[in-house]
Enzyme design. Structure first.
Site, PDB file in Angstrom:
ATOM      1  N   PRO A   1       0.592  -1.187   0.065  1.00  0.00           N
ATOM      2  CA  PRO A   1      -0.048   0.076   0.138  1.00  0.00           C
ATOM      3  C   PRO A   1       0.744   0.992   0.049  1.00  0.00           C
ATOM      4  O   PRO A   1       0.297   2.368  -0.145  1.00  0.00           O
ATOM      5  CB  PRO A   1      -0.757  -0.046   1.327  1.00  0.00           C
ATOM      6  CG  PRO A   1      -0.898  -1.476   1.628  1.00  0.00           C
ATOM      7  CD  PRO A   1       0.684  -1.863   1.170  1.00  0.00           C
TER       8      PRO A   1
ATOM      9  N   ARG B   1      -0.956  -8.856 -20.936  1.00  0.00           N
ATOM     10  CA  ARG B   1      -1.882  -8.347 -22.316  1.00  0.00           C
ATOM     11  C   ARG B   1      -1.109  -7.369 -23.221  1.00  0.00           C
ATOM     12  O   ARG B   1      -1.347  -7.315 -24.170  1.00  0.00           O
ATOM     13  CB  ARG B   1      -3.344  -7.823 -21.554  1.00  0.00           C
ATOM     14  CG  ARG B   1      -4.128  -8.645 -20.538  1.00  0.00           C
ATOM     15  CD  ARG B   1      -5.152  -7.980 -20.158  1.00  0.00           C
ATOM     16  NE  ARG B   1      -5.960  -7.159 -21.001  1.00  0.00           N
ATOM     17  CZ  ARG B   1      -7.003  -7.906 -21.821  1.00  0.00           C
ATOM     18  NH1 ARG B   1      -7.284  -9.186 -21.310  1.00  0.00           N
ATOM     19  NH2 ARG B   1      -7.970  -7.480 -22.402  1.00  0.00           N
TER      20      ARG B   1
ATOM     21  N   ASP C   1      -8.064  -1.718 -28.010  1.00  0.00           N
ATOM     22  CA  ASP C   1      -8.290  -0.267 -28.795  1.00  0.00           C
ATOM     23  C   ASP C   1      -9.646   0.524 -28.292  1.00  0.00           C
ATOM     24  O   ASP C   1      -9.428   1.559 -28.084  1.00  0.00           O
ATOM     25  CB  ASP C   1      -8.580  -0.697 -30.431  1.00  0.00           C
ATOM     26  CG  ASP C   1      -6.912  -1.098 -30.751  1.00  0.00           C
ATOM     27  OD1 ASP C   1      -7.028  -1.914 -31.955  1.00  0.00           O
ATOM     28  OD2 ASP C   1      -6.289  -1.291 -29.968  1.00  0.00           O
TER      29      ASP C   1
ATOM     30  N   GLU D   1       2.757  -8.455   8.850  1.00  0.00           N
ATOM     31  CA  GLU D   1       2.768  -6.849   8.876  1.00  0.00           C
ATOM     32  C   GLU D   1       3.806  -6.321   7.921  1.00  0.00           C
ATOM     33  O   GLU D   1       3.575  -5.069   7.600  1.00  0.00           O
ATOM     34  CB  GLU D   1       2.969  -6.386  10.180  1.00  0.00           C
ATOM     35  CG  GLU D   1       2.215  -6.953  11.343  1.00  0.00           C
ATOM     36  CD  GLU D   1       0.858  -6.788  11.071  1.00  0.00           C
ATOM     37  OE1 GLU D   1       0.102  -7.901  11.137  1.00  0.00           O
ATOM     38  OE2 GLU D   1       0.403  -5.568  10.783  1.00  0.00           O
TER      39      GLU D   1
END
Ligand SMILES: NC(=O)c1ccc(NC2CCCC2)nc1
Length: 246
Positions: A89, A154, A169, A116
């Site tokens: 994060p 991809r 596209d 953690e």
């Protein structure tokens, strides 16, 4: 593209190696994914990868030694110039531009933490970049790593067939996607837009672009501010603005 994923739960990565577009990318050799488990590099009886945090506090922290040994192995597997990325994060939030630049890397090492987090000395000395997939906390970095791999793979030429690359596209880099429909023409009283039933491809292209612009304007207007608009897109936006209920 060669990717090495470091995780104490390597089996999780079956979700991208065994299914769909990313699974085919692996079987066709566009993507080579090695999974490396820091537990392999422990030497104590309990194969310890975590320990209590200095300074106290809840939970455990991943020990530097096994993680750094796993990074060494991963970099070797991927080839010298691997970029070492830690999913957390605290990282820069992933977007399509970052995905495209990551796809140009020869090799990636993706470090997924648990507990953690990872001893900070690993991040300082061995991690090139921290990346986040969004502002929320997960139980581990693995799902974030898999999201990143799916988006990146991809972009590799040959991975998406022609039909699917059209999807990319129509995403028109920076606009939201247009609506999609398939048979039957009428479903529970709701019909497919007539324009899509005809064969006028130019009219269909324009309708889809206008739909993408309209959705982006309504749902994510900030994306439009960042994006250069073609003359046609500006015209279509003007039409949309004129059609909008006051
Ligand atoms: N938003 C994210 O990309 C993300 C990544 C990792 C994570 N948790 C991990 C980080 C170290 C221990 C658990 N949570 C969230």
């Amino acid at each position: 593209m060669r990717v090495a994923a470091i995780s104490i739960f390597p089996e999780m990565f079956r979700a991208i190696t065994d299914y769909g577009v990313s699974g085919r990318a692996v079987s066709e050799g566009h993507l080579v994914l090695d999974c490396i488990n820091p537990r392999t590099f422990t030497h104590d009886r309990h194969r310890t990868v975590d320990d209590r945090p200095y300074g106290g506090g809840p939970g455990m922290v991943m020990k530097a030694e096994p993680v750094e040994a796993a990074i060494d192995e991963a970099v070797e597997r991927v080839g010298g110039e691997a970029k070492v990325i830690c999913l957390s994060p605290q990282g820069r939030v992933l977007d399509q531009a970052m995905v495209e630049s990551l796809a140009a890397e020869p090799g990636l090492v993706l470090l997924s933490g648990r507990y953690e987090g990872i001893d900070e000395r690993v991040l300082e000395s061995r991690v090139d970049e921290e990346i986040s997939i969004g502002d929320y906390v997960l139980s581990g970095g693995e799902l974030a790593a898999m999201v990143l791999v799916d988006a990146v793979v991809r972009q590799i030429p040959g991975v998406l067939g022609h039909s699917q690359s059209a999807v990319e596209d129509s995403f028109a880099d920076g606009l939201l996607d247009c609506p999609h429909y398939t048979r039957p023409e009428e479903h529970r009283g709701s019909r497919v837009p007539e324009v899509l039933l005809g064969g006028d491809h130019e009219r269909i292209r324009r309708w889809r672009l206008k739909q993408s612009l309209q959705r982006t304007l309504i749902r994510r207007p900030e994306l439009l501010r960042e994006r250069e608009l073609t003359a046609e897109e500006q015209r279509l936006l003007a039409e949309i603005e004129n059609e909008r209920p006051d």
